[in-house]
Design a protein around this motif. Structure first.
Motif, PDB file in Angstrom:
ATOM      1  N   LEU A   1      13.554  23.734 -26.183  1.00  0.00           N
ATOM      2  CA  LEU A   1      13.206  22.314 -26.204  1.00  0.00           C
ATOM      3  C   LEU A   1      12.451  21.946 -27.479  1.00  0.00           C
ATOM      4  CD1 LEU A   1      12.125  21.827 -22.488  1.00  0.00           C
ATOM      5  CD2 LEU A   1      14.196  20.978 -23.588  1.00  0.00           C
ATOM      6  N   GLU A   2      11.546  22.821 -27.912  1.00  0.00           N
ATOM      7  CA  GLU A   2      10.799  22.553 -29.139  1.00  0.00           C
ATOM      8  C   GLU A   2      11.716  22.523 -30.359  1.00  0.00           C
ATOM      9  OE1 GLU A   2       7.512  25.235 -29.658  1.00  0.00           O
ATOM     10  OE2 GLU A   2       6.832  24.903 -27.602  1.00  0.00           O
ATOM     11  N   PHE A   3      12.638  23.451 -30.435  1.00  0.00           N
ATOM     12  CA  PHE A   3      13.531  23.492 -31.582  1.00  0.00           C
ATOM     13  C   PHE A   3      14.447  22.279 -31.614  1.00  0.00           C
ATOM     14  CE2 PHE A   3      13.119  28.316 -31.155  1.00  0.00           C
ATOM     15  CZ  PHE A   3      12.001  28.340 -31.959  1.00  0.00           C
ATOM     16  N   SER A   4      14.945  21.876 -30.448  1.00  0.00           N
ATOM     17  CA  SER A   4      15.817  20.699 -30.426  1.00  0.00           C
ATOM     18  C   SER A   4      15.030  19.438 -30.770  1.00  0.00           C
ATOM     19  CB  SER A   4      16.510  20.562 -29.072  1.00  0.00           C
ATOM     20  OG  SER A   4      15.556  20.423 -28.043  1.00  0.00           O
ATOM     21  N   SER A   5      13.781  19.345 -30.312  1.00  0.00           N
ATOM     22  CA  SER A   5      12.981  18.166 -30.668  1.00  0.00           C
ATOM     23  C   SER A   5      12.646  18.157 -32.154  1.00  0.00           C
ATOM     24  CB  SER A   5      11.707  18.102 -29.829  1.00  0.00           C
ATOM     25  OG  SER A   5      10.852  19.181 -30.137  1.00  0.00           O
ATOM     26  N   PHE A   6      12.518  19.322 -32.761  1.00  0.00           N
ATOM     27  CA  PHE A   6      12.273  19.412 -34.201  1.00  0.00           C
ATOM     28  C   PHE A   6      13.400  18.729 -34.975  1.00  0.00           C
ATOM     29  CE2 PHE A   6      13.304  22.081 -37.980  1.00  0.00           C
ATOM     30  CZ  PHE A   6      12.268  21.662 -38.793  1.00  0.00           C
ATOM     31  N   ILE A   7      14.631  19.010 -34.595  1.00  0.00           N
ATOM     32  CA  ILE A   7      15.780  18.407 -35.276  1.00  0.00           C
ATOM     33  C   ILE A   7      15.899  16.924 -34.926  1.00  0.00           C
ATOM     34  CG2 ILE A   7      18.306  18.420 -35.395  1.00  0.00           C
ATOM     35  CD1 ILE A   7      17.062  20.654 -36.972  1.00  0.00           C
TER      36      ILE A   7
ATOM     37  N   ILE B   1       8.968  35.327 -19.837  1.00  0.00           N
ATOM     38  CA  ILE B   1       9.745  35.285 -21.068  1.00  0.00           C
ATOM     39  C   ILE B   1      10.852  34.237 -20.946  1.00  0.00           C
ATOM     40  CG2 ILE B   1      11.333  36.609 -22.516  1.00  0.00           C
ATOM     41  CD1 ILE B   1       9.659  39.066 -21.901  1.00  0.00           C
ATOM     42  N   LEU B   2      11.440  34.156 -19.764  1.00  0.00           N
ATOM     43  CA  LEU B   2      12.542  33.234 -19.568  1.00  0.00           C
ATOM     44  C   LEU B   2      12.097  31.781 -19.704  1.00  0.00           C
ATOM     45  CD1 LEU B   2      15.534  33.300 -18.860  1.00  0.00           C
ATOM     46  CD2 LEU B   2      14.895  33.143 -16.472  1.00  0.00           C
ATOM     47  N   LEU B   3      10.992  31.441 -19.064  1.00  0.00           N
ATOM     48  CA  LEU B   3      10.486  30.067 -19.154  1.00  0.00           C
ATOM     49  C   LEU B   3       9.991  29.748 -20.564  1.00  0.00           C
ATOM     50  CD1 LEU B   3       8.604  29.787 -15.765  1.00  0.00           C
ATOM     51  CD2 LEU B   3      10.808  28.822 -16.386  1.00  0.00           C
ATOM     52  N   ASN B   4       9.400  30.724 -21.203  1.00  0.00           N
ATOM     53  CA  ASN B   4       8.945  30.524 -22.575  1.00  0.00           C
ATOM     54  C   ASN B   4      10.141  30.277 -23.497  1.00  0.00           C
ATOM     55  OD1 ASN B   4       7.128  30.307 -24.611  1.00  0.00           O
ATOM     56  ND2 ASN B   4       6.747  32.486 -24.804  1.00  0.00           N
ATOM     57  N   GLY B   5      11.246  30.965 -23.242  1.00  0.00           N
ATOM     58  CA  GLY B   5      12.453  30.742 -24.031  1.00  0.00           C
ATOM     59  C   GLY B   5      12.984  29.335 -23.871  1.00  0.00           C
ATOM     60  N   ILE B   6      12.899  28.805 -22.654  1.00  0.00           N
ATOM     61  CA  ILE B   6      13.356  27.427 -22.418  1.00  0.00           C
ATOM     62  C   ILE B   6      12.487  26.437 -23.181  1.00  0.00           C
ATOM     63  CG2 ILE B   6      13.589  25.635 -20.659  1.00  0.00           C
ATOM     64  CD1 ILE B   6      14.449  27.860 -18.750  1.00  0.00           C
ATOM     65  N   THR B   7      11.180  26.644 -23.162  1.00  0.00           N
ATOM     66  CA  THR B   7      10.303  25.723 -23.895  1.00  0.00           C
ATOM     67  C   THR B   7      10.554  25.816 -25.400  1.00  0.00           C
ATOM     68  OG1 THR B   7       8.487  27.329 -23.969  1.00  0.00           O
ATOM     69  CG2 THR B   7       8.515  25.773 -22.134  1.00  0.00           C
ATOM     70  N   TRP B   8      10.858  27.006 -25.891  1.00  0.00           N
ATOM     71  CA  TRP B   8      11.180  27.136 -27.313  1.00  0.00           C
ATOM     72  C   TRP B   8      12.448  26.379 -27.646  1.00  0.00           C
ATOM     73  CZ3 TRP B   8      10.206  33.076 -27.781  1.00  0.00           C
ATOM     74  CH2 TRP B   8       8.853  33.301 -27.938  1.00  0.00           C
TER      75      TRP B   8
ATOM     76  N   MET C   1      17.205  19.096 -44.642  1.00  0.00           N
ATOM     77  CA  MET C   1      17.807  19.170 -43.315  1.00  0.00           C
ATOM     78  C   MET C   1      18.727  20.379 -43.164  1.00  0.00           C
ATOM     79  SD  MET C   1      16.568  16.972 -41.346  1.00  0.00           S
ATOM     80  CE  MET C   1      17.709  17.064 -40.000  1.00  0.00           C
ATOM     81  N   CYS C   2      19.353  20.795 -44.229  1.00  0.00           N
ATOM     82  CA  CYS C   2      20.237  21.954 -44.148  1.00  0.00           C
ATOM     83  C   CYS C   2      19.454  23.200 -43.731  1.00  0.00           C
ATOM     84  CB  CYS C   2      20.927  22.175 -45.494  1.00  0.00           C
ATOM     85  SG  CYS C   2      22.089  23.529 -45.493  1.00  0.00           S
ATOM     86  N   PHE C   3      18.315  23.412 -44.361  1.00  0.00           N
ATOM     87  CA  PHE C   3      17.486  24.565 -44.024  1.00  0.00           C
ATOM     88  C   PHE C   3      16.869  24.403 -42.637  1.00  0.00           C
ATOM     89  CE2 PHE C   3      13.713  27.322 -44.414  1.00  0.00           C
ATOM     90  CZ  PHE C   3      14.377  28.507 -44.710  1.00  0.00           C
ATOM     91  N   ALA C   4      16.500  23.174 -42.266  1.00  0.00           N
ATOM     92  CA  ALA C   4      15.953  22.930 -40.933  1.00  0.00           C
ATOM     93  C   ALA C   4      16.978  23.279 -39.859  1.00  0.00           C
ATOM     94  CB  ALA C   4      15.502  21.480 -40.803  1.00  0.00           C
ATOM     95  N   TRP C   5      18.228  22.874 -40.071  1.00  0.00           N
ATOM     96  CA  TRP C   5      19.298  23.227 -39.133  1.00  0.00           C
ATOM     97  C   TRP C   5      19.507  24.735 -39.094  1.00  0.00           C
ATOM     98  CZ3 TRP C   5      21.832  21.121 -35.264  1.00  0.00           C
ATOM     99  CH2 TRP C   5      21.867  19.735 -35.145  1.00  0.00           C
ATOM    100  N   LEU C   6      19.466  25.375 -40.237  1.00  0.00           N
ATOM    101  CA  LEU C   6      19.701  26.814 -40.312  1.00  0.00           C
ATOM    102  C   LEU C   6      18.659  27.593 -39.513  1.00  0.00           C
ATOM    103  CD1 LEU C   6      21.394  29.099 -41.650  1.00  0.00           C
ATOM    104  CD2 LEU C   6      19.664  29.107 -43.440  1.00  0.00           C
ATOM    105  N   ILE C   7      17.383  27.298 -39.735  1.00  0.00           N
ATOM    106  CA  ILE C   7      16.352  28.058 -39.024  1.00  0.00           C
ATOM    107  C   ILE C   7      16.316  27.701 -37.543  1.00  0.00           C
ATOM    108  CG2 ILE C   7      14.936  28.399 -41.076  1.00  0.00           C
ATOM    109  CD1 ILE C   7      13.040  26.251 -40.003  1.00  0.00           C
ATOM    110  N   THR C   8      16.680  26.472 -37.201  1.00  0.00           N
ATOM    111  CA  THR C   8      16.687  26.075 -35.799  1.00  0.00           C
ATOM    112  C   THR C   8      17.847  26.725 -35.054  1.00  0.00           C
ATOM    113  OG1 THR C   8      15.624  23.989 -36.340  1.00  0.00           O
ATOM    114  CG2 THR C   8      16.754  24.114 -34.236  1.00  0.00           C
TER     115      THR C   8
END
Length: 108
Positions: free
Chosen positions: A10-16, A1-8, A35-42
């Motif tokens: 990274l994915e969220f930051s790359s999304f932005i 779970i911990l490593l999966n959280g780290i990859t998530w 972008m406002c909604f993208a920032w909010l969900i990220t």
């Protein structure tokens, strides 16, 4: 779970980041709301994952050692990969590129 959280994370930051660096790239799936909604969900997901990681690490610090060991292994593997790719590229790709330049020079 911990490593999966780290990859998530990274994915969220790359999304932005990709939304800012490559705004005109075609994407088959796009988040509506701009972008406002993208920032909010990220940020919502990043805060949740950071909190869950905090709970896991505070419950048992041995997970921190496991996490650090995995990060070191991944960094070392990536370093070995980069060195081997550069060696392969300089031997094969550059040699092939030089051969193509010599051949094209013959036809001029």
């Amino acid at each position: 779970i911990l490593l999966n959280g780290i990859t998530w994370l990274l994915e969220f930051s790359s999304f932005i980041i990709l939304r800012y660096t490559e705004p005109d790239t075609y994407r088959p799936y796009k988040v509506c709301g701009g972008m406002c909604f993208a920032w909010l969900i990220t940020l919502d997901k990043m805060i949740l994952i950071a909190f869950l990681m905090y709970l896991i690490l505070s419950e048992s610090p041995k997970y921190l050692y496991f996490l650090c060991a995995n990060i070191v292994i991944v960094v070392l593997w990536y370093a070995v990969y980069c060195v081997s790719w550069n060696r392969y590229r300089t031997k094969h790709v550059m040699k092939h590129h030089t051969m193509n330049n010599n051949i094209s020079g013959l036809y001029l």
